[in-house]
Structure formats: C-alpha cells, structure tokens
Design a protein around this motif. Structure first.
Motif, short mmCIF file in Angstrom:
data_model
loop_
_atom_site.label_atom_id
_atom_site.label_comp_id
_atom_site.label_asym_id
_atom_site.label_seq_id
_atom_site.Cartn_x
_atom_site.Cartn_y
_atom_site.Cartn_z
N ILE A 1 65.88 89.27 38.39
CA ILE A 1 65.38 88.00 38.63
C ILE A 1 65.26 87.86 40.13
O ILE A 1 66.12 87.98 40.84
N ASN B 1 71.42 88.45 36.55
CA ASN B 1 70.63 89.52 36.39
C ASN B 1 69.91 90.02 37.76
O ASN B 1 69.16 89.21 38.41
N HIS C 1 65.37 90.77 30.42
CA HIS C 1 65.19 89.23 31.30
C HIS C 1 63.97 88.51 30.85
O HIS C 1 63.82 87.32 31.00
N LEU D 1 70.75 84.85 33.35
CA LEU D 1 69.50 85.10 34.32
C LEU D 1 70.20 85.13 35.90
O LEU D 1 69.57 85.82 36.48
#
Length: 92
Positions: A46, A43, A5, A40
């Motif tokens: 994040i 994820n 990430h 993202l």
C-alpha cells in the motif's frame, strides 16, 4: 481464501460506495471496514499517501460502530464517503 491487497481495496471501496449511494448500512459493514483498513495499513504494497485516507475511513467505521443512529452517521458523512471512494478508485 485470503484476499490480496487489491481485492481488499476493492471491497473497501464497494462498502463505502454502498454507504454513499444507499445512505444506510450495518454495524457488520463498519466492522468489516475496520478489519480491511487494519489489514491494509500494515501491508507493504500500500502506498504511503493512501494511509491518511485509510485512517479517516477507520475513524468513520469506529464512529459508525458506536453510533446511536448509523444511518444518521452515514448521512452526515456523504461528502467524505464520496471523496474516499474517489481517492480509493485512484489506487485500484
């Protein structure tokens, strides 16, 4: 090799920064932005407070892909691009 990430955020920031400084870009870069944002957004690493910025970047990429003049689209989003780059740099 998959990007983690942090690498994805850096790549996203690099593309946005290039759009901001060069005032031009390509459809494939917008498509790459779209893929990065999608990855993202799902994820768990994040932070939640960056997700609204990611959503704005996603909209920017969508409009860029569908724009009749990508360079005009990029030029009209100069202030947004600068802000997004600043926001993303806070998270890297």
């Amino acid at each position: 090799m998959p990007l983690n990430h942090q690498d994805q955020v850096q790549l996203l920031t690099d593309i946005l920064s290039n759009h901001q400084t060069d005032c031009c870009g390509s459809i494939s870069e917008c498509e790459q932005l779209e893929r990065l944002v999608k990855s993202l957004m799902v994820n768990s690493n994040i932070q939640e407070n960056i997700k609204p910025v990611l959503e704005e970047i996603y909209q920017y990429s969508q409009h860029g892909i569908n724009s009749n003049s990508l360079d005009d689209h990029i030029l009209s989003n100069q202030q947004n691009l600068s802000q997004w780059v600043d926001n993303m740099n806070m998270y890297t």
